[in-house]
Scaffold this motif. Sequence first.
Motif, PDB file in Angstrom:
ATOM      1  N   GLN A 120       0.818  -1.216   0.000  1.00  0.00           N
ATOM      2  CA  GLN A 120       0.000   0.000   0.000  1.00  0.00           C
ATOM      3  C   GLN A 120       0.850   1.263   0.000  1.00  0.00           C
ATOM      4  O   GLN A 120       0.497   2.252  -0.638  1.00  0.00           O
ATOM      5  CB  GLN A 120      -0.946   0.025   1.203  1.00  0.00           C
ATOM      6  CG  GLN A 120      -1.854   1.253   1.216  1.00  0.00           C
ATOM      7  CD  GLN A 120      -2.853   1.248   2.355  1.00  0.00           C
ATOM      8  OE1 GLN A 120      -2.904   0.312   3.148  1.00  0.00           O
ATOM      9  NE2 GLN A 120      -3.653   2.296   2.455  1.00  0.00           N
ATOM     10  N   SER A 121       1.969   1.238   0.704  1.00  0.00           N
ATOM     11  CA  SER A 121       2.789   2.451   0.763  1.00  0.00           C
ATOM     12  C   SER A 121       3.313   2.845  -0.613  1.00  0.00           C
ATOM     13  O   SER A 121       3.472   4.034  -0.913  1.00  0.00           O
ATOM     14  CB  SER A 121       3.966   2.250   1.728  1.00  0.00           C
ATOM     15  OG  SER A 121       4.797   1.181   1.292  1.00  0.00           O
ATOM     16  N   LEU A 122       3.557   1.843  -1.462  1.00  0.00           N
ATOM     17  CA  LEU A 122       3.989   2.153  -2.819  1.00  0.00           C
ATOM     18  C   LEU A 122       2.850   2.784  -3.622  1.00  0.00           C
ATOM     19  O   LEU A 122       3.053   3.745  -4.365  1.00  0.00           O
ATOM     20  CB  LEU A 122       4.496   0.892  -3.516  1.00  0.00           C
ATOM     21  CG  LEU A 122       5.839   0.347  -3.037  1.00  0.00           C
ATOM     22  CD1 LEU A 122       6.197  -0.930  -3.767  1.00  0.00           C
ATOM     23  CD2 LEU A 122       6.944   1.383  -3.240  1.00  0.00           C
ATOM     24  N   PHE A 123       1.661   2.227  -3.479  1.00  0.00           N
ATOM     25  CA  PHE A 123       0.505   2.832  -4.128  1.00  0.00           C
ATOM     26  C   PHE A 123       0.349   4.279  -3.674  1.00  0.00           C
ATOM     27  O   PHE A 123       0.163   5.186  -4.478  1.00  0.00           O
ATOM     28  CB  PHE A 123      -0.770   2.068  -3.768  1.00  0.00           C
ATOM     29  CG  PHE A 123      -1.004   0.819  -4.567  1.00  0.00           C
ATOM     30  CD1 PHE A 123      -1.684   0.864  -5.768  1.00  0.00           C
ATOM     31  CD2 PHE A 123      -0.553  -0.408  -4.114  1.00  0.00           C
ATOM     32  CE1 PHE A 123      -1.926  -0.282  -6.504  1.00  0.00           C
ATOM     33  CE2 PHE A 123      -0.786  -1.561  -4.836  1.00  0.00           C
ATOM     34  CZ  PHE A 123      -1.467  -1.505  -6.031  1.00  0.00           C
ATOM     35  N   ASP A 124       0.401   4.471  -2.361  1.00  0.00           N
ATOM     36  CA  ASP A 124       0.133   5.792  -1.800  1.00  0.00           C
ATOM     37  C   ASP A 124       1.161   6.824  -2.238  1.00  0.00           C
ATOM     38  O   ASP A 124       0.862   8.018  -2.293  1.00  0.00           O
ATOM     39  CB  ASP A 124       0.094   5.724  -0.273  1.00  0.00           C
ATOM     40  CG  ASP A 124      -1.154   4.994   0.234  1.00  0.00           C
ATOM     41  OD1 ASP A 124      -2.072   4.760  -0.575  1.00  0.00           O
ATOM     42  OD2 ASP A 124      -1.200   4.657   1.432  1.00  0.00           O
ATOM     43  N   SER A 125       2.363   6.386  -2.556  1.00  0.00           N
ATOM     44  CA  SER A 125       3.400   7.328  -2.968  1.00  0.00           C
ATOM     45  C   SER A 125       3.227   7.781  -4.409  1.00  0.00           C
ATOM     46  O   SER A 125       3.788   8.803  -4.817  1.00  0.00           O
ATOM     47  CB  SER A 125       4.787   6.706  -2.794  1.00  0.00           C
ATOM     48  OG  SER A 125       4.967   5.634  -3.712  1.00  0.00           O
ATOM     49  N   VAL A 126       2.444   7.013  -5.185  1.00  0.00           N
ATOM     50  CA  VAL A 126       2.281   7.323  -6.607  1.00  0.00           C
ATOM     51  C   VAL A 126       0.864   7.777  -6.929  1.00  0.00           C
ATOM     52  O   VAL A 126       0.651   8.823  -7.542  1.00  0.00           O
ATOM     53  CB  VAL A 126       2.647   6.092  -7.481  1.00  0.00           C
ATOM     54  CG1 VAL A 126       2.427   6.404  -8.958  1.00  0.00           C
ATOM     55  CG2 VAL A 126       4.071   5.662  -7.224  1.00  0.00           C
ATOM     56  N   ALA A 127      -0.108   6.970  -6.506  1.00  0.00           N
ATOM     57  CA  ALA A 127      -1.507   7.234  -6.853  1.00  0.00           C
ATOM     58  C   ALA A 127      -2.398   6.537  -5.828  1.00  0.00           C
ATOM     59  O   ALA A 127      -2.823   5.408  -6.036  1.00  0.00           O
ATOM     60  CB  ALA A 127      -1.812   6.730  -8.254  1.00  0.00           C
ATOM     61  N   PRO A 128      -2.695   7.186  -4.714  1.00  0.00           N
ATOM     62  CA  PRO A 128      -3.446   6.544  -3.622  1.00  0.00           C
ATOM     63  C   PRO A 128      -4.793   5.973  -4.046  1.00  0.00           C
ATOM     64  O   PRO A 128      -5.259   4.990  -3.475  1.00  0.00           O
ATOM     65  CB  PRO A 128      -3.630   7.682  -2.610  1.00  0.00           C
ATOM     66  CG  PRO A 128      -2.553   8.647  -2.913  1.00  0.00           C
ATOM     67  CD  PRO A 128      -2.302   8.564  -4.383  1.00  0.00           C
TER      68      PRO A 128
END
Length: 289
Positions: A183-191
């Motif tokens: 999730q942290s990777l998602f949130d850093s690019v496109a939450p």
Amino acid sequence: MQFSLTSILSTAVAAFTIFSAVQAAAIPAPVEIQKRAIRGINNYACKLTPTHPRPLLLVHGTTLTLDSWSTWAPLLIKEGYCVFGLTYGKYKDIPLLGGIAPIENNAQEVASFANQVLTRMNATQLDYIGHSQGGILGRYWIKYLDGAGKINRMIGVSPIQHGTTLSGITTFVSTLGILNPSQSLFDSVAPALYQMIVGSPFMQKLNAGGDTSPGVIHSNIATRYDEIVTPWETCYQDAPNVTNTLLQNLCLLALNEHITIINSKIALRWALNQLDPSTAKTANCLSGI
């Protein structure tokens, strides 16, 4: 620094998931997403009439912009609707892409714009057409912001009503036990991407208490070839008096998938029929509109 095999796999698969999600979202090539003026949209001098008594709001999908309505909007305007729309959901100065910020923020942007439209058009309600993520932002506006009573008809075009497995990718990653750590990777690019996964906290909140809102006339159209909102049946709302339609039941030859459904004049004819059943025409393979 040492890395465990699990952490390496987690990072790799999560990165692949994000790449697949964005790639599958069919982000248009730069030449396609250059700004194209839609003549007549956001015209506050447009006159509401007894035939078309409410403003019509168009809300685009994830990674897209207002320009994605360049096929439908001019035709709706030609039909006499006062059509409005915006590009919402820019995130961290990522160029060209809309709809990728946290969905709560996106819904607030849409709500603020819609309230402005209602005020300036001296209207108490509007009609709403939303594609993909755009199909649920109005629902969030109604349930959790100040939108109760402000939408008359809500039309979803491949709307992500119940989340997505993204053609099985998220199910596979979840089975490996590494979906949540990504999730942290998602949130850093496109939450917004993580929030639209089936079973996410956001999707649970959105659908808590039921799929529909009192007083709203709900309609949805899906395509069998949707590769983004999967299974495609999750575009539908499970409630009495909802109109749920499959594009291929209108035209077996329609090959439109998640993005190109908003270029379909068959789907547009169907949407016009939902907006004004009194002037409905058959939506089929020959619809021009």
